[in-house]
Design a protein around this motif. Sequence first.
Motif, short mmCIF file in Angstrom:
data_model
loop_
_atom_site.label_atom_id
_atom_site.label_comp_id
_atom_site.label_asym_id
_atom_site.label_seq_id
_atom_site.Cartn_x
_atom_site.Cartn_y
_atom_site.Cartn_z
N LEU A 125 -12.63 -8.83 4.41
CA LEU A 125 -11.36 -9.55 4.37
C LEU A 125 -11.22 -10.46 5.58
CD1 LEU A 125 -8.93 -6.71 3.19
CD2 LEU A 125 -10.09 -8.44 1.81
N ASP A 126 -10.85 -11.71 5.34
CA ASP A 126 -10.78 -12.71 6.41
C ASP A 126 -9.77 -12.40 7.50
OD1 ASP A 126 -12.77 -14.27 5.28
OD2 ASP A 126 -11.36 -15.49 4.13
N ASN A 127 -8.65 -11.81 7.13
CA ASN A 127 -7.59 -11.59 8.13
C ASN A 127 -7.62 -10.18 8.74
OD1 ASN A 127 -6.69 -10.31 5.73
ND2 ASN A 127 -4.54 -10.56 6.33
N VAL A 128 -8.70 -9.42 8.47
CA VAL A 128 -8.75 -8.01 8.91
C VAL A 128 -9.88 -7.77 9.90
CG1 VAL A 128 -9.13 -5.63 8.13
CG2 VAL A 128 -7.73 -7.18 6.76
N THR A 129 -9.56 -7.00 10.93
CA THR A 129 -10.55 -6.48 11.86
C THR A 129 -10.43 -4.97 11.85
OG1 THR A 129 -10.35 -8.43 13.29
CG2 THR A 129 -11.31 -6.44 14.28
N VAL A 130 -11.56 -4.28 11.68
CA VAL A 130 -11.56 -2.82 11.73
C VAL A 130 -11.90 -2.40 13.15
CG1 VAL A 130 -12.59 -0.69 10.84
CG2 VAL A 130 -12.18 -2.63 9.30
N PHE A 189 -10.21 7.94 -2.05
CA PHE A 189 -10.15 6.95 -0.98
C PHE A 189 -10.28 5.52 -1.50
CE2 PHE A 189 -10.75 10.66 1.68
CZ PHE A 189 -9.80 10.41 2.66
N GLN A 190 -11.07 5.30 -2.54
CA GLN A 190 -11.16 3.95 -3.10
C GLN A 190 -9.80 3.47 -3.59
OE1 GLN A 190 -13.58 1.62 -3.13
NE2 GLN A 190 -14.61 3.03 -1.75
N ILE A 191 -9.02 4.35 -4.18
CA ILE A 191 -7.68 3.99 -4.64
C ILE A 191 -6.80 3.64 -3.44
CG2 ILE A 191 -5.56 4.90 -5.70
CD1 ILE A 191 -7.48 6.53 -7.57
N ARG A 192 -6.83 4.45 -2.39
CA ARG A 192 -6.00 4.18 -1.20
C ARG A 192 -6.43 2.88 -0.52
NH1 ARG A 192 -4.91 7.48 -3.86
NH2 ARG A 192 -3.66 9.33 -3.64
N PHE A 193 -7.74 2.67 -0.42
CA PHE A 193 -8.24 1.43 0.19
C PHE A 193 -7.74 0.22 -0.59
CE2 PHE A 193 -12.43 3.52 1.88
CZ PHE A 193 -11.70 4.33 2.72
N GLN A 194 -7.81 0.29 -1.90
CA GLN A 194 -7.37 -0.82 -2.74
C GLN A 194 -5.86 -1.07 -2.56
OE1 GLN A 194 -9.43 -2.86 -4.39
NE2 GLN A 194 -7.67 -4.14 -4.87
N GLU A 195 -5.08 0.01 -2.48
CA GLU A 195 -3.64 -0.14 -2.26
C GLU A 195 -3.34 -0.85 -0.94
OE1 GLU A 195 -2.31 3.90 -4.70
OE2 GLU A 195 -2.35 3.94 -2.52
N LEU A 196 -4.05 -0.47 0.11
CA LEU A 196 -3.86 -1.12 1.41
C LEU A 196 -4.31 -2.58 1.35
CD1 LEU A 196 -3.04 -1.11 4.36
CD2 LEU A 196 -5.27 -0.12 4.92
N LYS A 197 -5.43 -2.82 0.72
CA LYS A 197 -5.93 -4.20 0.59
C LYS A 197 -4.89 -5.09 -0.08
CE LYS A 197 -9.60 -6.89 -1.57
NZ LYS A 197 -10.80 -6.82 -2.42
N GLU A 198 -4.31 -4.61 -1.17
CA GLU A 198 -3.31 -5.41 -1.89
C GLU A 198 -2.08 -5.66 -1.02
OE1 GLU A 198 -2.70 -3.30 -5.58
OE2 GLU A 198 -4.78 -3.70 -6.21
N ARG A 199 -1.75 -4.73 -0.15
CA ARG A 199 -0.57 -4.88 0.72
C ARG A 199 -0.82 -5.91 1.83
NH1 ARG A 199 4.02 -1.79 2.12
NH2 ARG A 199 3.45 -0.13 0.70
N ILE A 200 -2.04 -5.97 2.34
CA ILE A 200 -2.28 -6.78 3.55
C ILE A 200 -3.02 -8.09 3.31
CG2 ILE A 200 -2.28 -4.77 5.07
CD1 ILE A 200 -5.39 -4.97 5.09
N GLN A 201 -3.70 -8.26 2.20
CA GLN A 201 -4.59 -9.42 2.06
C GLN A 201 -3.86 -10.76 2.03
OE1 GLN A 201 -7.09 -9.00 -1.33
NE2 GLN A 201 -5.42 -9.10 -2.81
N LYS A 202 -2.60 -10.77 1.68
CA LYS A 202 -1.88 -12.05 1.62
C LYS A 202 -1.02 -12.30 2.85
CE LYS A 202 -2.01 -12.21 -3.34
NZ LYS A 202 -1.48 -11.59 -4.51
N LEU A 203 -1.08 -11.40 3.81
CA LEU A 203 -0.29 -11.61 5.03
C LEU A 203 -0.84 -12.81 5.81
CD1 LEU A 203 0.16 -7.94 6.31
CD2 LEU A 203 1.89 -9.40 5.24
#
Length: 183
Positions: free
Chosen positions: A151-156, A95-109
């Motif tokens: 992450l500033d642009n993310v709401t869970v 899950f840490q790998i998947r979380f990191q992959e998603l973070k890299e995809r969305i953090q610059k949006l």
Amino acid sequence: MAPTIYLIGASHARRLSGPLTEQAEERGFRVVSRCTSGAPYRALEWPDLDSASKDDLVLVLPFGNDVNSKKCAEKDRRTGIWHLLRFEPKSDRYFQIRFQELKERIQKLPCRVFICENFWRLLCCSLHNHKNWLSYQNSINKKISEFFKPLDNVTVIKHREIVDLYKNRKYRDIGKYKKLQYD
């Protein structure tokens, strides 16, 4: 052009697509739905987000089909319901790998991103009484919240909040919650 809500996920996202589209269009949004039933995170279909603006929203239901191996579940051909045959939890590292992959995809949006924690899965009947199955799912949801909250642009979003909004009533009784899903 109207702001866009990008909906990304598997079957649970697909079930939200109709009601979300109806409500979003009433509020001046258009919806781009990329929902792939049965898809684990790495098989999700992502729209081109290079043109996303600050007024757009991304709603992702990312990890529901990653909680257990497909080889551990079987679909009842008569009812269409998936049943958990055995519980084989995936590792924290997975899950840490998947979380990191998603973070890299969305953090610059440039837009706001909403990540929905996993809906509880495979709870529809007594066949799913596997020790720690529900607590395991809850622990993954807690890890989703902890990882993405900074992450500033993310709401869970908690999965129960979506169920409550979607059905316009509270599902505090686990039996009623189970009836809302079939996988």
